[in-house]
Design a protein around this motif. Structure first.
Motif, PDB file in Angstrom:
ATOM      1  N   GLU A 182       8.794 -12.121 -54.278  1.00 34.45           N
ATOM      2  CA  GLU A 182       9.763 -13.048 -53.712  1.00 34.45           C
ATOM      3  C   GLU A 182       9.025 -14.341 -53.433  1.00 34.45           C
ATOM      4  OE1 GLU A 182      11.473 -11.059 -50.340  1.00 34.45           O
ATOM      5  OE2 GLU A 182      12.546  -9.634 -51.597  1.00 34.45           O
ATOM      6  N   THR A 183       9.690 -15.470 -53.682  1.00 33.54           N
ATOM      7  CA  THR A 183       9.068 -16.771 -53.499  1.00 33.54           C
ATOM      8  C   THR A 183      10.129 -17.792 -53.130  1.00 33.54           C
ATOM      9  OG1 THR A 183       7.509 -18.342 -54.485  1.00 33.54           O
ATOM     10  CG2 THR A 183       9.248 -17.488 -55.937  1.00 33.54           C
ATOM     11  N   TRP A 184       9.700 -19.005 -52.974  1.00 33.56           N
ATOM     12  CA  TRP A 184      10.594 -20.128 -52.701  1.00 33.56           C
ATOM     13  C   TRP A 184      10.725 -20.972 -53.958  1.00 33.56           C
ATOM     14  CZ3 TRP A 184      13.524 -20.540 -48.497  1.00 33.56           C
ATOM     15  CH2 TRP A 184      13.174 -19.779 -47.383  1.00 33.56           C
ATOM     16  N   GLY A 185      11.931 -21.391 -54.264  1.00 34.22           N
ATOM     17  CA  GLY A 185      12.177 -22.231 -55.434  1.00 34.22           C
ATOM     18  C   GLY A 185      11.433 -23.547 -55.394  1.00 34.22           C
ATOM     19  N   ASP A 233      13.634 -17.313 -51.148  1.00 37.44           N
ATOM     20  CA  ASP A 233      14.956 -17.556 -51.728  1.00 37.44           C
ATOM     21  C   ASP A 233      15.053 -17.203 -53.218  1.00 37.44           C
ATOM     22  OD1 ASP A 233      13.648 -19.703 -52.938  1.00 37.44           O
ATOM     23  OD2 ASP A 233      14.950 -21.239 -52.081  1.00 37.44           O
ATOM     24  N   ARG A 234      13.972 -16.656 -53.777  1.00 34.57           N
ATOM     25  CA  ARG A 234      13.997 -16.230 -55.181  1.00 34.57           C
ATOM     26  C   ARG A 234      13.290 -14.893 -55.345  1.00 34.57           C
ATOM     27  NH1 ARG A 234      13.225 -21.131 -59.471  1.00 34.57           N
ATOM     28  NH2 ARG A 234      14.868 -22.454 -58.633  1.00 34.57           N
ATOM     29  N   PHE A 235      13.793 -14.126 -56.295  1.00 33.65           N
ATOM     30  CA  PHE A 235      13.205 -12.831 -56.644  1.00 33.65           C
ATOM     31  C   PHE A 235      12.843 -12.871 -58.127  1.00 33.65           C
ATOM     32  CE2 PHE A 235      13.749  -8.729 -58.711  1.00 33.65           C
ATOM     33  CZ  PHE A 235      12.971  -7.900 -57.917  1.00 33.65           C
ATOM     34  N   TYR A 236      11.671 -12.339 -58.462  1.00 37.57           N
ATOM     35  CA  TYR A 236      11.245 -12.220 -59.860  1.00 37.57           C
ATOM     36  C   TYR A 236      10.670 -10.820 -60.082  1.00 37.57           C
ATOM     37  CZ  TYR A 236      11.566 -17.254 -60.708  1.00 37.57           C
ATOM     38  OH  TYR A 236      12.025 -18.524 -60.873  1.00 37.57           O
ATOM     39  N   SER A 237      10.781 -10.362 -61.326  1.00 33.24           N
ATOM     40  CA  SER A 237      10.141  -9.091 -61.703  1.00 33.24           C
ATOM     41  C   SER A 237       9.467  -9.258 -63.065  1.00 33.24           C
ATOM     42  CB  SER A 237      11.150  -7.951 -61.738  1.00 33.24           C
ATOM     43  OG  SER A 237      12.112  -8.179 -62.743  1.00 33.24           O
ATOM     44  N   SER A 243       2.145 -26.665 -46.246  1.00 40.63           N
ATOM     45  CA  SER A 243       2.493 -27.771 -47.147  1.00 40.63           C
ATOM     46  C   SER A 243       3.957 -27.720 -47.572  1.00 40.63           C
ATOM     47  CB  SER A 243       1.567 -27.782 -48.365  1.00 40.63           C
ATOM     48  OG  SER A 243       1.871 -26.717 -49.241  1.00 40.63           O
ATOM     49  N   PHE A 244       4.603 -26.572 -47.353  1.00 38.50           N
ATOM     50  CA  PHE A 244       6.030 -26.414 -47.650  1.00 38.50           C
ATOM     51  C   PHE A 244       6.860 -26.339 -46.370  1.00 38.50           C
ATOM     52  CE2 PHE A 244       3.844 -24.726 -51.363  1.00 38.50           C
ATOM     53  CZ  PHE A 244       4.485 -25.419 -52.379  1.00 38.50           C
ATOM     54  N   GLY A 245       6.229 -26.665 -45.234  1.00 32.64           N
ATOM     55  CA  GLY A 245       6.926 -26.624 -43.957  1.00 32.64           C
ATOM     56  C   GLY A 245       7.144 -25.220 -43.422  1.00 32.64           C
ATOM     57  N   LEU A 246       6.332 -24.258 -43.876  1.00 30.53           N
ATOM     58  CA  LEU A 246       6.470 -22.864 -43.461  1.00 30.53           C
ATOM     59  C   LEU A 246       5.266 -22.436 -42.624  1.00 30.53           C
ATOM     60  CD1 LEU A 246       7.570 -21.461 -46.939  1.00 30.53           C
ATOM     61  CD2 LEU A 246       9.062 -21.912 -44.974  1.00 30.53           C
ATOM     62  N   LEU A 247       5.498 -21.522 -41.703  1.00 34.15           N
ATOM     63  CA  LEU A 247       4.428 -20.972 -40.883  1.00 34.15           C
ATOM     64  C   LEU A 247       4.091 -19.565 -41.362  1.00 34.15           C
ATOM     65  CD1 LEU A 247       5.635 -21.996 -37.313  1.00 34.15           C
ATOM     66  CD2 LEU A 247       3.773 -23.022 -38.638  1.00 34.15           C
ATOM     67  N   ALA A 248       2.817 -19.285 -41.464  1.00 32.81           N
ATOM     68  CA  ALA A 248       2.378 -17.934 -41.829  1.00 32.81           C
ATOM     69  C   ALA A 248       2.569 -17.016 -40.629  1.00 32.81           C
ATOM     70  CB  ALA A 248       0.911 -17.951 -42.247  1.00 32.81           C
ATOM     71  N   ASP A 249       3.019 -15.803 -40.895  1.00 34.72           N
ATOM     72  CA  ASP A 249       3.153 -14.786 -39.859  1.00 34.72           C
ATOM     73  C   ASP A 249       2.475 -13.522 -40.391  1.00 34.72           C
ATOM     74  OD1 ASP A 249       3.818 -12.814 -38.072  1.00 34.72           O
ATOM     75  OD2 ASP A 249       5.920 -13.417 -37.887  1.00 34.72           O
TER      76      ASP A 249
END
Length: 152
Positions: free
Chosen positions: A113-116, A143-147, A24-30
């Motif tokens: 890590e995630t996408w904005g 493109d984002r890191f959270y802790s 749904s975000f245009g990404l492929l699972a690997d």
């Protein structure tokens, strides 16, 4: 809704949720590299310390995995909820249980890590006190890191 430890029989369903979510975000699972934590979900040789799934009426609708890094730091992977089930508190409950279990595993900091553009997830992380840090390298697949600092 119920949240429980993942079983080997959940592996296929969790992968399907992740594939659909990423698509749904245009990404492929690997599941061999970037999404390997979910690829191993429920399996005997899994490197994950914590593996959870969310079910509604017996159907797997969400998943997450947590792997220990160095010391008492761990990383959240593969946190996804089926789009048709979003907005019902499933993601919040699933993530809260993952955090609670991390505390019982003596984890003092969780990272992810995630996408904005994954707005609902980013909003959830920030509402729970996750702090944005330096952006990860492009090869990380995000493109984002959270802790999140956890209580001792």
């Amino acid at each position: 809704m119920s949240i429980r430890k993942a079983l080997a029989s959940d592996n296929f369903g969790a992968k399907a949720v992740v594939q659909k979510s990423l698509a749904s975000f245009g990404l492929l699972a690997d599941f061999d590299t970037l999404d390997a934590a979910i690829g191993a979900l429920g399996l005997v040789n899994s490197p994950n310390a914590i593996e959870l799934v969310a079910e509604v009426d017996g159907k797997l609708v969400g998943c997450l995995a947590i792997q220990r890094k160095e010391g008492n730091v761990a990383k959240l992977f593969g946190f996804h909820v089926d789009a048709s089930m979003q907005g019902r508190g499933i993601g919040r409950a699933l993530l809260a249980e993952g955090i609670a279990q991390a505390v019982t595993h003596d984890v003092v900091q969780l990272e992810l890590e995630t996408w904005g553009n994954m707005g609902a997830a980013v909003h959830l992380y920030e509402s729970l006190g996750w702090i944005r840090g330096p952006d990860p390298l492009p090869e990380s697949g995000a493109d984002r890191f959270y802790s999140l600092a956890l209580p001792r």
